[in-house]
Design a protein around this motif. Structure first.
Motif, short mmCIF file in Angstrom:
data_model
loop_
_atom_site.label_atom_id
_atom_site.label_comp_id
_atom_site.label_asym_id
_atom_site.label_seq_id
_atom_site.Cartn_x
_atom_site.Cartn_y
_atom_site.Cartn_z
N SER A 55 0.84 -1.19 0.00
CA SER A 55 0.00 0.00 0.00
C SER A 55 0.88 1.25 0.00
O SER A 55 2.09 1.18 0.23
N ALA A 56 0.25 2.40 -0.24
CA ALA A 56 0.99 3.65 -0.33
C ALA A 56 1.71 3.98 0.98
O ALA A 56 2.68 4.74 0.97
N ASP A 57 1.24 3.44 2.10
CA ASP A 57 1.85 3.75 3.40
C ASP A 57 3.23 3.13 3.56
O ASP A 57 4.01 3.56 4.40
N TYR B 157 1.33 0.37 -4.82
CA TYR B 157 0.01 0.97 -5.07
C TYR B 157 -0.02 2.38 -4.50
O TYR B 157 0.62 2.66 -3.48
N GLN B 158 -0.78 3.24 -5.15
CA GLN B 158 -0.96 4.59 -4.63
C GLN B 158 -2.13 4.63 -3.64
O GLN B 158 -2.45 5.66 -3.06
N ILE C 138 -6.95 -2.09 -0.92
CA ILE C 138 -6.80 -2.24 -2.38
C ILE C 138 -5.60 -3.13 -2.70
O ILE C 138 -5.66 -3.99 -3.59
N ALA C 139 -4.52 -2.94 -1.95
CA ALA C 139 -3.33 -3.77 -2.17
C ALA C 139 -3.67 -5.25 -1.91
O ALA C 139 -3.27 -6.14 -2.68
N VAL C 140 -4.46 -5.50 -0.88
CA VAL C 140 -4.85 -6.88 -0.57
C VAL C 140 -5.76 -7.43 -1.68
O VAL C 140 -5.55 -8.55 -2.16
#
Ligand SMILES: *Cc1c(COP(=O)(O)O)cnc(C)c1O
Length: 423
Positions: free
Chosen positions: A183-185, A204-205, A210-212
């Motif tokens: 993820s973006a974090d 991913y932004q 969403i990444a999952v």
């Protein structure tokens, strides 16, 4: 959904104020449903024991403990004095830290569940292929034959950072191809580290969910790919739960035996819920009513508090109540809770609270200065618990308070300095 969404703490939660929620659904241990049995957790502990020779061979930092992936429990004396002063309230009872930030192999709580699920998968593949039986010396998993075998298989995972790091380290050591959907974090150094060991990092932004989702979708079409599903994996959960057995052994040695008269309060940083949920579940299994677990989440990402307090579990996200899911506590930057965890924790969790990022950084400095322990911001969410919870909850004076630290052991020195200096 809208009409069901009301509980007393909602307004404070929406306003991103530190909030304590107490779980009205806690059941006495003898009545609480615990569908994952202690036999399941014991089997996981045994599997981890079988893999000790492999861990020793592949990860030198496990040699000290003969292949056991475990962390210390330490008493926090100066830290307690400092926080008593800070909150202008003397905490009764004994203050302890369970230091999962310094677990071997990957320096975070993910060295429990993440590593467990990968070795379980590896063992099953190897047994099925006739390459291993459970009675051989598992140092064989560090050898070339099995590495060549696993090279045909992939492991995929979606992560805000630490789970990916754990899966990457253990997966690559076994010879698997590894895809980490970040993820973006996720911090740059974690991506760099993963790439340096040959993992494939997909960036991913967007946030963790969403990444999952993407990782899950890509893995679904590939029968050679095993997806580590942080939102619903039972194996991850069981791996975390082994902590309950180990913690009891450690506390026994320290002469600490919690009872309902002198309970053990545990404060666990919480993202999607699997890590703290598994640990709390394992502790409930061994201590029953004598243990009272609390989850700690950032004010911007209280997905488990929101899910459990509303009863909507994973059907609601923090964004639905106008929260940003933006937090410096990257390990906890999760907007939607695990369905599995909300369900399993419903009769077991004592409560959950939120904490501001500023407080995490302040505690980070205090922990470093007073205890000499560096923790990453996420890992400090539990540290405010003993003082914050007892403002509104009837904490017993004669008690043990166990702060669970969850990450920071692998953070590079220059990153540590930046975090320490952050105001
Ligand atoms: C992952 C993580 C947590 C919480 O675990 P979840 O399974 O996401 O709830 C806490 N602290 C740190 C440092 C983490 O990386």
């Amino acid at each position: 959904m809208k009409n069901k969404l009301d509980f007393p703490e909602l307004a404070a939660l929406k306003a991103a104020r530190p909030t304590l929620w107490l779980n009205g659904g806690v059941e006495p241990a003898e009545r609480a449903a615990m569908p994952i049995s202690s036999a399941d957790v014991l089997a996981a502990a045994e599997r981890l024991a079988r893999f000790k020779p492999f861990f020793r061979a592949a990860f030198p930092d496990t040699q000290l403990n003969e292949g056991l992936i475990e962390s210390n429990i330490v008493e926090l004396n100066n830290f307690k004095v400092a926080l008593d002063k800070r909150f202008n309230k003397t905490l009764d009872g004994q203050l302890l830290l369970k230091n999962d930030a310094y677990l071997p192999i990957s320096g975070s709580i993910k060295a429990r569940g993440g590593i467990y699920e990968v070795i379980k998968h590896a063992e099953q593949l190897a047994i099925k292929a006739g390459l291993v039986t459970p009675d051989v010396d598992y140092q064989i998993f560090a050898g070339d034959q099995l590495k060549r075998f696993f090279a045909d298989y992939r492991i995929a995972v979606g992560s805000t950072g630490n789970l990916g790091l754990s899966i990457g380290l253990i997966g690559r050591a076994l010879g698997f191809a590894v895809d980490v959907h970040m993820s973006a974090d996720a911090k740059q150094w974690k991506k760099d580290k993963l790439r340096s060991i040959g993992a494939n990092v997909v960036e991913y932004q967007s946030d963790y969910s969403i990444a999952v989702q993407n990782g899950r979708a890509q893995a679904a079409d590939d029968k050679y790919c095993h997806f580590i599903d942080d939102e619903q994996s039972r194996d991850l959960f069981v791996g975390y739960a082994v902590a309950g057995l180990r913690t009891k052994q450690q506390l026994d040695k320290m002469g600490i035996v919690p009872t309902t008269e002198k309970p053990l309060y545990v404060y666990l940083p919480c993202g999607v819920g699997g890590g703290p949920g598994g640990v709390a579940y394992g502790l409930k299994m061994v201590y029953g009513d004598a243990v009272k677990p609390f989850f700690a989440e950032p004010v911007a990402s209280p997905c488990v508090l929101l899910g459990m307090a509303s009863g909507l579990n994973e059907k609601i996200a923090v964004q639905d109540i106008g929260l940003s899911n933006q937090t410096e506590a990257d390990g906890l930057a999760v907007g939607r809770a695990s369905a599995l965890v909300c369900k399993l924790m419903a009769p077991l969790l004592e409560g959950a609270y939120t904490v501001q990022d500023d407080t995490l950084f302040e505690l980070l400095r205090t922990m470093q200065d007073e205890a000499g322990i560096f923790l990453e911001p996420s890992a400090l969410a539990g540290a405010v618990g003993p003082w914050f919870v007892s403002e509104k909850y009837n904490t017993k004076a004669d008690a043990y308070h166990l702060i669970w630290s969850t990450g920071g052991g692998m953070v590079p020195p220059e990153e540590r300095q930046k975090m320490y200096n952050k105001k």
